[in-house]
Write a protein that holds these residues in place. Structure first.
Motif, PDB file in Angstrom:
ATOM      1  N   SER A  79       0.830  -1.204   0.000  1.00 28.46           N
ATOM      2  CA  SER A  79       0.000   0.000   0.000  1.00 28.46           C
ATOM      3  C   SER A  79       0.864   1.254   0.000  1.00 28.46           C
ATOM      4  O   SER A  79       0.527   2.249  -0.653  1.00 28.46           O
ATOM      5  CB  SER A  79      -0.928  -0.003   1.209  1.00 28.46           C
ATOM      6  N   GLN A 136     -10.364   0.442  -2.761  1.00 28.87           N
ATOM      7  CA  GLN A 136     -10.420  -1.012  -2.907  1.00 28.87           C
ATOM      8  C   GLN A 136      -9.037  -1.626  -2.730  1.00 28.87           C
ATOM      9  O   GLN A 136      -8.887  -2.665  -2.073  1.00 28.87           O
ATOM     10  CB  GLN A 136     -10.984  -1.368  -4.275  1.00 28.87           C
ATOM     11  N   ARG A 137      -8.014  -0.982  -3.301  1.00 32.89           N
ATOM     12  CA  ARG A 137      -6.648  -1.509  -3.178  1.00 32.89           C
ATOM     13  C   ARG A 137      -6.161  -1.477  -1.736  1.00 32.89           C
ATOM     14  O   ARG A 137      -5.521  -2.437  -1.272  1.00 32.89           O
ATOM     15  CB  ARG A 137      -5.705  -0.672  -4.064  1.00 32.89           C
ATOM     16  N   GLN A 139      -8.117  -1.498   0.911  1.00 27.07           N
ATOM     17  CA  GLN A 139      -8.908  -2.477   1.655  1.00 27.07           C
ATOM     18  C   GLN A 139      -8.288  -3.866   1.515  1.00 27.07           C
ATOM     19  O   GLN A 139      -8.184  -4.621   2.495  1.00 27.07           O
ATOM     20  CB  GLN A 139     -10.347  -2.484   1.136  1.00 27.07           C
ATOM     21  N   GLN A 140      -7.848  -4.182   0.290  1.00 24.62           N
ATOM     22  CA  GLN A 140      -7.185  -5.459   0.074  1.00 24.62           C
ATOM     23  C   GLN A 140      -5.887  -5.529   0.860  1.00 24.62           C
ATOM     24  O   GLN A 140      -5.540  -6.570   1.440  1.00 24.62           O
ATOM     25  CB  GLN A 140      -6.904  -5.659  -1.417  1.00 24.62           C
ATOM     26  N   LYS A 142      -5.254  -4.087   3.670  1.00 25.86           N
ATOM     27  CA  LYS A 142      -5.593  -4.310   5.072  1.00 25.86           C
ATOM     28  C   LYS A 142      -5.938  -5.773   5.323  1.00 25.86           C
ATOM     29  O   LYS A 142      -5.491  -6.371   6.316  1.00 25.86           O
ATOM     30  CB  LYS A 142      -6.774  -3.414   5.458  1.00 25.86           C
ATOM     31  N   GLU A 143      -6.693  -6.366   4.423  1.00 30.07           N
ATOM     32  CA  GLU A 143      -7.052  -7.780   4.567  1.00 30.07           C
ATOM     33  C   GLU A 143      -5.830  -8.674   4.468  1.00 30.07           C
ATOM     34  O   GLU A 143      -5.785  -9.749   5.089  1.00 30.07           O
ATOM     35  CB  GLU A 143      -8.073  -8.155   3.496  1.00 30.07           C
ATOM     36  N   ASP A 144      -4.825  -8.238   3.700  1.00 29.58           N
ATOM     37  CA  ASP A 144      -3.598  -9.027   3.542  1.00 29.58           C
ATOM     38  C   ASP A 144      -2.608  -8.804   4.669  1.00 29.58           C
ATOM     39  O   ASP A 144      -1.546  -9.438   4.693  1.00 29.58           O
ATOM     40  CB  ASP A 144      -2.914  -8.664   2.216  1.00 29.58           C
TER      41      ASP A 144
END
Length: 206
Positions: A79, A136-137, A139-140, A142-144
């Protein structure tokens, strides 16, 4: 039999884009566009339509030929690198051309009358699409686990665009690229999570 156009429409659209980029939507007259392309007004209107239609075509070309660094940045592995490449790209593009400093999208929206409402709304949608993609990027990320649990992807996306738009305004005001890159570095110093690769390393590769 209709008269054939005697100009290259691709080159004409680039000339139109450069006028809007320099003067903004409100500051550009149809006479400016005719002069930039170097053809008769009826021929230009036949090829592209009215000023609003020409601006929308110019914005589309700008997005694909110049502003695409934002979409390319989304492929960066972290990020922070995404943010760095967006801010670096903003500083580079907005100072690349002496006659076209700043950003077409930002320059075009700094002043808008009621007559310019369709162009203003197009610019709002254009910026919103970029913000949504960054959201969206992140958010991904954060999930990763690339961003901490307390990070807010929506706020980070808005932050990156706010800084990049500020860079564009300052570039229009005459700030040199290195000063704008320093602004980008300062903004990145607050990025949540591991530092990783910084903007200076990105710039060194370009």
């Amino acid at each position: 039999m209709p008269r054939q156009r005697t100009f290259d429409t691709d080159e004409a659209l680039e000339a139109v884009l450069r006028v809007f980029w320099s003067k903004g939507y409100e500051g550009t007259s149809y006479a400016d566009l005719v002069a930039a392309v170097g053809v008769e007004r009826p021929a230009l209107y036949s090829a592209f339509g009215n000023k609003e239609a020409m601006f929308l075509r110019a914005l589309e070309r700008y997005s694909s030929n110049y502003g695409n660094y934002v979409w390319e940045a989304l492929r960066a592995p972290t990020s922070r690198q995404v943010a760095a490449r967006v801010l670096e790209g903003a500083a580079e593009l907005t100072t690349r051309y002496a006659e076209n400093t700043g950003c077409l999208g930002v320059n075009g929206a700094l002043a808008a009358s009621d007559d310019a409402e369709p162009a203003r709304r197009a610019l709002i949608e254009w910026r919103a699409a970029g913000e949504a993609a960054l959201h969206q990027r992140f958010q991904q990320a954060k999930e990763d686990g690339d961003l901490p649990d307390d990070a807010d992807p929506a706020t980070l996306a808005a932050f990156v665009l706010a800084v990049s738009h500020g860079i564009a305004v300052q570039a229009k005001a005459g700030f040199p690229r290195e000063k704008l890159l320093q602004v980008a570095r300062q903004a990145l110093s607050t990025w949540p999570g591991p530092c990783g690769e910084d903007l200076a390393e990105n710039v060194a590769r370009t």
